[in-house]
Write a protein that holds these residues in place. Structure first.
Motif, PDB file in Angstrom:
ATOM      1  N   SER A 108       0.812  -1.212   0.000  1.00 54.93           N
ATOM      2  CA  SER A 108       0.000   0.000   0.000  1.00 54.93           C
ATOM      3  C   SER A 108       0.851   1.272   0.000  1.00 54.93           C
ATOM      4  O   SER A 108       1.571   1.541  -0.959  1.00 54.93           O
ATOM      5  CB  SER A 108      -0.964  -0.048   1.188  1.00 54.93           C
ATOM      6  OG  SER A 108      -1.977   0.914   1.073  1.00 54.93           O
ATOM      7  N   PHE A 109       0.800   2.044   1.092  1.00 54.00           N
ATOM      8  CA  PHE A 109       1.556   3.297   1.210  1.00 54.00           C
ATOM      9  C   PHE A 109       3.031   3.098   0.870  1.00 54.00           C
ATOM     10  O   PHE A 109       3.642   3.924   0.168  1.00 54.00           O
ATOM     11  CB  PHE A 109       1.399   3.821   2.639  1.00 54.00           C
ATOM     12  CG  PHE A 109       2.318   4.960   3.011  1.00 54.00           C
ATOM     13  CD1 PHE A 109       2.022   6.263   2.651  1.00 54.00           C
ATOM     14  CD2 PHE A 109       3.473   4.715   3.749  1.00 54.00           C
ATOM     15  CE1 PHE A 109       2.875   7.308   3.002  1.00 54.00           C
ATOM     16  CE2 PHE A 109       4.318   5.753   4.114  1.00 54.00           C
ATOM     17  CZ  PHE A 109       4.019   7.050   3.739  1.00 54.00           C
ATOM     18  N   ALA A 138      -8.342   7.003  -2.012  1.00 53.07           N
ATOM     19  CA  ALA A 138      -8.917   6.753  -0.685  1.00 53.07           C
ATOM     20  C   ALA A 138     -10.212   5.966  -0.831  1.00 53.07           C
ATOM     21  O   ALA A 138     -10.875   6.015  -1.866  1.00 53.07           O
ATOM     22  CB  ALA A 138      -9.182   8.076   0.024  1.00 53.07           C
ATOM     23  N   ALA A 139     -10.576   5.233   0.214  1.00 55.35           N
ATOM     24  CA  ALA A 139     -11.818   4.456   0.179  1.00 55.35           C
ATOM     25  C   ALA A 139     -13.014   5.374  -0.042  1.00 55.35           C
ATOM     26  O   ALA A 139     -13.157   6.402   0.617  1.00 55.35           O
ATOM     27  CB  ALA A 139     -11.988   3.693   1.486  1.00 55.35           C
ATOM     28  N   ASP A 165     -10.725  -4.709  -3.619  1.00 52.76           N
ATOM     29  CA  ASP A 165      -9.899  -3.693  -2.954  1.00 52.76           C
ATOM     30  C   ASP A 165     -10.602  -2.344  -3.039  1.00 52.76           C
ATOM     31  O   ASP A 165     -10.766  -1.787  -4.130  1.00 52.76           O
ATOM     32  CB  ASP A 165      -8.532  -3.628  -3.636  1.00 52.76           C
ATOM     33  CG  ASP A 165      -7.532  -2.750  -2.899  1.00 52.76           C
ATOM     34  OD1 ASP A 165      -7.959  -1.879  -2.128  1.00 52.76           O
ATOM     35  OD2 ASP A 165      -6.315  -2.935  -3.122  1.00 52.76           O
ATOM     36  N   LYS A 166     -11.002  -1.790  -1.901  1.00 54.00           N
ATOM     37  CA  LYS A 166     -11.741  -0.529  -1.872  1.00 54.00           C
ATOM     38  C   LYS A 166     -10.836   0.672  -2.128  1.00 54.00           C
ATOM     39  O   LYS A 166     -11.335   1.800  -2.250  1.00 54.00           O
ATOM     40  CB  LYS A 166     -12.448  -0.352  -0.514  1.00 54.00           C
ATOM     41  CG  LYS A 166     -13.413  -1.483  -0.169  1.00 54.00           C
ATOM     42  CD  LYS A 166     -14.467  -1.693  -1.248  1.00 54.00           C
ATOM     43  CE  LYS A 166     -15.452  -2.783  -0.856  1.00 54.00           C
ATOM     44  NZ  LYS A 166     -16.396  -3.103  -1.960  1.00 54.00           N
ATOM     45  N   LEU A 167      -9.538   0.441  -2.205  1.00 57.29           N
ATOM     46  CA  LEU A 167      -8.610   1.533  -2.488  1.00 57.29           C
ATOM     47  C   LEU A 167      -8.088   1.471  -3.920  1.00 57.29           C
ATOM     48  O   LEU A 167      -7.138   2.185  -4.268  1.00 57.29           O
ATOM     49  CB  LEU A 167      -7.430   1.503  -1.510  1.00 57.29           C
ATOM     50  CG  LEU A 167      -7.633   2.181  -0.147  1.00 57.29           C
ATOM     51  CD1 LEU A 167      -8.712   1.486   0.657  1.00 57.29           C
ATOM     52  CD2 LEU A 167      -6.329   2.221   0.641  1.00 57.29           C
ATOM     53  N   ALA A 190      -8.957 -12.910  -7.061  1.00 57.90           N
ATOM     54  CA  ALA A 190     -10.420 -12.918  -7.012  1.00 57.90           C
ATOM     55  C   ALA A 190     -10.936 -12.841  -5.580  1.00 57.90           C
ATOM     56  O   ALA A 190     -10.558 -13.645  -4.722  1.00 57.90           O
ATOM     57  CB  ALA A 190     -10.967 -14.161  -7.700  1.00 57.90           C
ATOM     58  N   GLY A 191     -11.790 -11.849  -5.325  1.00 60.41           N
ATOM     59  CA  GLY A 191     -12.462 -11.734  -4.038  1.00 60.41           C
ATOM     60  C   GLY A 191     -11.658 -11.117  -2.916  1.00 60.41           C
ATOM     61  O   GLY A 191     -12.210 -10.858  -1.839  1.00 60.41           O
ATOM     62  N   ALA A 192     -10.386 -10.863  -3.123  1.00 63.43           N
ATOM     63  CA  ALA A 192      -9.535 -10.354  -2.041  1.00 63.43           C
ATOM     64  C   ALA A 192      -9.720  -8.856  -1.846  1.00 63.43           C
ATOM     65  O   ALA A 192      -9.944  -8.108  -2.810  1.00 63.43           O
ATOM     66  CB  ALA A 192      -8.071 -10.651  -2.328  1.00 63.43           C
ATOM     67  N   ASP A 193      -9.591  -8.408  -0.591  1.00 63.14           N
ATOM     68  CA  ASP A 193      -9.683  -6.983  -0.293  1.00 63.14           C
ATOM     69  C   ASP A 193      -8.281  -6.366  -0.257  1.00 63.14           C
ATOM     70  O   ASP A 193      -7.302  -6.996  -0.688  1.00 63.14           O
ATOM     71  CB  ASP A 193     -10.456  -6.753   1.008  1.00 63.14           C
ATOM     72  CG  ASP A 193      -9.762  -7.345   2.241  1.00 63.14           C
ATOM     73  OD1 ASP A 193      -8.571  -7.717   2.159  1.00 63.14           O
ATOM     74  OD2 ASP A 193     -10.432  -7.436   3.291  1.00 63.14           O
ATOM     75  N   HIS A 194      -8.167  -5.152   0.259  1.00 62.18           N
ATOM     76  CA  HIS A 194      -6.885  -4.452   0.245  1.00 62.18           C
ATOM     77  C   HIS A 194      -5.828  -5.167   1.085  1.00 62.18           C
ATOM     78  O   HIS A 194      -4.627  -5.042   0.832  1.00 62.18           O
ATOM     79  CB  HIS A 194      -7.082  -3.016   0.762  1.00 62.18           C
ATOM     80  CG  HIS A 194      -5.880  -2.144   0.585  1.00 62.18           C
ATOM     81  ND1 HIS A 194      -5.361  -1.820  -0.657  1.00 62.18           N
ATOM     82  CD2 HIS A 194      -5.077  -1.521   1.506  1.00 62.18           C
ATOM     83  CE1 HIS A 194      -4.311  -1.042  -0.501  1.00 62.18           C
ATOM     84  NE2 HIS A 194      -4.107  -0.847   0.806  1.00 62.18           N
ATOM     85  N   SER A 195      -6.271  -5.921   2.090  1.00 62.70           N
ATOM     86  CA  SER A 195      -5.350  -6.679   2.938  1.00 62.70           C
ATOM     87  C   SER A 195      -5.176  -8.117   2.461  1.00 62.70           C
ATOM     88  O   SER A 195      -4.560  -8.935   3.143  1.00 62.70           O
ATOM     89  CB  SER A 195      -5.848  -6.674   4.388  1.00 62.70           C
ATOM     90  OG  SER A 195      -5.871  -5.360   4.898  1.00 62.70           O
TER      91      SER A 195
END
Length: 229
Positions: A108-109, A138-139, A165-167, A190-195
């Protein structure tokens, strides 16, 4: 998958020396200079899992703290300070792993600060950049402005991104990557978020996702070796 064989280092970044952890497997074929995300430092479980998994795949890692994290702060450093930390870490990796191809990037950052530093002035002999969840916006505030500097990056880039990923809205990220041409590769999880967490209904678990992204990183790193040949 806990790292137990890391070497503790200190890296001078201006007025502060930040902590770093080096893992170099026998017969390492590359070194990843691995920056942490905004909210957690280099010893976060995700960072340790990536470092251990890459070591098992023959890739060394140098993890390091940004100055604000070293001081125990919560507010990320200004870009100029973060960029200086990236440069110092890359220089330390070159000293610690002489002769190994270098890849820089992060979570990320940390990945975005690395790409900004590379765009301003190339990071020594870095062969490529890798991003674990590039924070495009940003989200809830979709925009591609954070990617404008990537046009000034002239080494191969790997984007490892969750489809949830919302970002990083995929409708924005895909054109960004396409616009970078042959230098950029996008691996979607597939299906994974930002983490890189996945819901139970996906039929997979986080460990399987971690194996997927590590395999993708390792395969991409071999293409850098081919470019060197």
């Amino acid at each position: 998958m806990k790292v137990t064989n890391s070497q503790q280092l200190k890296i001078d970044v201006g007025t502060i020396a930040v902590s770093a952890l080096l893992i170099r497997p026998e017969q390492a074929r590359a070194c990843f200079v691995f920056a942490h995300g905004a909210g957690a430092g280099m010893t976060h479980a995700f960072m340790e899992q990536v470092a251990a998994g890459l070591s098992a795949r023959g890739i060394a890692t140098l993890r390091y703290q940004f100055p604000y994290m070293e001081k125990g702060g919560k507010r990320p450093d200004p870009p100029a300070v973060a960029h200086a930390a990236v440069r110092a870490a890359v220089a330390e990796a070159a000293r610690a792993c002489p002769g190994l191809p270098l890849i820089a990037g992060g979570k990320s950052f940390g990945g975005r600060m690395t790409s900004q530093a590379q765009a301003k002035t190339p990071l020594g002999d870095v062969d490529g950049l890798a991003f674990f969840g590039f924070p495009l916006h940003a989200a809830g505030k979709p925009s591609a402005d954070r990617a404008d500097h990537l046009a000034d990056v002239h080494v191969p880039m790997l984007f490892l991104q969750g489809t949830n990923d919302k970002l990083a809205d995929l409708g924005l990220l895909k054109p960004v990557v396409a616009g970078l041409g042959g230098l950029a590769s996008l691996h979607l999880v597939a299906g994974a978020d930002h983490s890189f967490h996945v819901p139970v209904r996906s039929g997979r678990n986080d460990r399987e996702v971690m194996e997927e992204i590590l395999d993708a990183f390792a395969a991409w790193s071999k293409t850098l070796e081919a470019r060197r040949a």
